[in-house]
Design a protein around this motif. Structure first.
Motif, short mmCIF file in Angstrom:
data_model
loop_
_atom_site.label_atom_id
_atom_site.label_comp_id
_atom_site.label_asym_id
_atom_site.label_seq_id
_atom_site.Cartn_x
_atom_site.Cartn_y
_atom_site.Cartn_z
N VAL A 104 0.73 9.38 -6.07
CA VAL A 104 2.09 9.88 -5.59
C VAL A 104 2.00 10.26 -3.93
O VAL A 104 2.69 9.83 -3.04
N VAL A 105 0.89 10.80 -3.61
CA VAL A 105 0.64 11.10 -2.28
C VAL A 105 0.54 9.85 -1.43
O VAL A 105 1.06 9.76 -0.28
N ALA A 106 -0.13 8.67 -1.97
CA ALA A 106 -0.39 7.55 -1.04
C ALA A 106 1.06 6.98 -0.80
O ALA A 106 1.30 6.38 0.12
N ARG A 107 1.85 6.63 -1.70
CA ARG A 107 3.08 6.10 -1.65
C ARG A 107 4.19 6.99 -0.88
O ARG A 107 4.83 6.22 -0.18
N LEU A 108 3.95 8.16 -0.95
CA LEU A 108 4.85 9.08 -0.02
C LEU A 108 4.40 8.73 1.35
O LEU A 108 5.12 8.73 2.34
N LEU A 109 3.25 8.43 1.84
CA LEU A 109 2.69 8.34 3.01
C LEU A 109 2.68 6.77 3.53
O LEU A 109 2.79 6.89 4.94
N ALA A 110 2.67 6.02 2.77
CA ALA A 110 2.78 4.56 3.28
C ALA A 110 3.77 3.99 3.80
O ALA A 110 3.66 3.47 4.98
N VAL A 111 5.14 4.59 3.61
CA VAL A 111 6.32 4.03 4.50
C VAL A 111 6.22 4.66 5.78
O VAL A 111 6.23 3.74 6.74
N PRO A 112 6.06 6.02 6.10
CA PRO A 112 5.83 6.34 7.61
C PRO A 112 4.75 5.96 8.19
O PRO A 112 4.91 5.62 9.59
#
Length: 334
Positions: A53-61
C-alpha cells in the motif's frame, strides 16, 4: 505544401514543449541522463499488504519527480528476504530499488544463512514512514475487551490461532512479543503476506492477528468485520482515538512501530542516489500522500530521517536492538 509542412512542424514543437513541461521536476534528472528508463520499486510482500500500500502510494509522485514511471513489483517469499537478495544482486544503476520495513533489521538474527548483508550490500535512500500496529480478532471471537482476551487465551491457548504474514514479517514479531508478554504459546498460522492473513481473519478462519494500521484502519472503522483490542504504540493514534493502547491496558512498555526505508544496490552512482532521495522527499510532501498516510494513522519520516545517513544510522541501531530480542526469545526462521 509549405503551409501544411509548417503547420505539422508547429504541432510537433507544441507536443515536444508539452512533454517537456510534463516532466516537471524530473527534468533535471533527465538532463543528466538518469533515469533513462522506468524505475522498478521492489516490494518483499504480497499485493494489497501494508508495505505494498505504501509503495503504490509513493510510486506516482516519485515518478513525477524522476520523469519516469516507477513500477511496483511484488517479490514474495522466504519471510521477505527474497526481494532484498534480488535488489542486492541487481545492476547498481539506480533503476532497481527496494522498500522494506524493519524486516531488514530482524532478518540477520532470524536467518542463519542470509544471502545478503543489510549493512554492507545496499546504499540508503532514506526512511519513509512509521506505522503503528493493532491487535485484532475475528468478529465472533468470545472475548470483546483486552482483559477478556488475556483471560481467554491463558485458559484456551491450545485452541487459539494467531495469524501472521509469514516468517520474519512484523506481524510475526508483534505476535511473538504479545505471546511472550501474555505468557502463552498460541498456534501460529503463517501466510504469504498480510493481505491473505487479514482475509482469513475476517472470514473467521483464524482467531487473532497483529497488523499494521495501513491495512487495519478501514477494517476497524467499518466495525463489522473484526474486533480490535488495542494499538501497539505508547500513545493513542489520532485516527483511532477511541482505541486504547496495550500499554495502558496492562502491557507496560509494549511499543511496536513499523518503520520503512528505501534502498538500492551497493555501488549505485551518487547522481542516481541524489535523484532518488529528492524524489522520495518530494513524495513525502505530496498532499495526497500526506492525507492518505494520516488517514491510515501513520507518520511520515521527517526530513532528517528521510536521508541516506538517517536510514543508515537507524538500521544499525535496529539490527542491534532486534538481535537481542530475537535471541532472547529463541526464535529462528529455520
Amino acid at each position: 505544401m509549405t503551409f501544411h509542412f509548417r503547420s505539422r512542424l508547429a504541432s510537433r514543437l507544441r507536443c515536444a514543449a508539452a512533454f517537456a513541461l510534463a516532466l516537471g521536476a524530473g527534468g533535471a534528472a533527465q538532463a543528466a541522463g538518469w533515469p533513462d528508463k522506468p524505475v522498478t520499486l521492489v516490494v518483499p510482500y504480497s499485493a494489497g499488504g501494508p508495505t505494498d500500500v505504501v509503495a503504490r502510494l509513493l510510486a506516482v509522485p516519485m515518478g513525477r519527480s524522476l520523469g519516469q514511471i516507477v513500477v511496483v513489483e511484488n517479490t514474495v517469499g522466504a519471510g521477505g528476504t527474497i526481494a532484498p537478495a534480488r535488489v542486492a544482486r541487481a545492476r547498481a544503476d539506480g533503476h532497481t530499488i527496494l522498500i522494506h520495513h524493519m524486516g531488514m533489521a530482524t532478518a540477520p538474527a532470524l536467518y542463519r544463512k542470509l544471502p545478503y548483508d543489510p549493512l554492507k550490500d545496499f546504499e540508503y535512500i532514506g526512511q519513509v514512514l512509521d506505522v503503528p500496529m493493532t491487535l485484532l480478532s475475528r468478529k465472533d471471537f468470545p472475548a470483546s475487551t483486552f482483559p477478556e482476551l488475556l483471560d481467554y487465551v491463558k485458559k484456551n491457548q491450545d485452541k487459539v490461532s494467531l495469524a501472521n504474514a509469514g516468517t520474519g514479517a512484523v506481524s510475526q514479531l508483534c505476535g511473538m512479543l504479545f505471546m511472550h508478554q501474555a505468557g502463552v504459546k498460541l498456534t501460529t498460522v503463517p501466510y504469504k503476506g498480510a493481505g491473505p492473513a487479514m482475509n482469513d481473519l475476517m472470514g473467521g478462519q483464524v482467531d487473532l492477528l497483529c497488523d499494521q494500521t495501513t491495512q487495519t484502519v478501514p477494517v476497524i472503522q467499518d466495525g463489522k468485520r473484526a474486533k480490535v483490542f488495542g494499538v501497539t504504540t505508547l500513545k493513542r493514534q489520532p485516527t483511532l482515538p477511541q482505541i486504547p493502547t496495550l500499554d495502558e491496558q496492562g502491557f507496560k512498555g509494549f511499543d511496536v512501530k513499523v518503520w520503512h526505508g528505501m534502498y538500492t544496490p551497493r555501488g549505485t552512482p551518487q547522481e542516481a542516489l541524489a535523484a532518488l532521495n529528492k524524489a522520495l522527499n518530494a513524495a513525502l510532501q505530496d498532499a495526497t500522500v500526506k492525507q492518505r498516510i494520516a488517514e491510515l494513522s501513520s507518520e511520515l519520516a521527517t526530513p532528517d530521517k528521510a536521508t541516506p545517513e538517517g536510514l543508515r544510522k537507524h538500521l544499525e541501531a535496529e539490527v542491534a536492538r532486534w538481535d537481542k530480542v530475537i535471541k532472547a526469545a529463541g526464535v529462528t526462521a529455520e
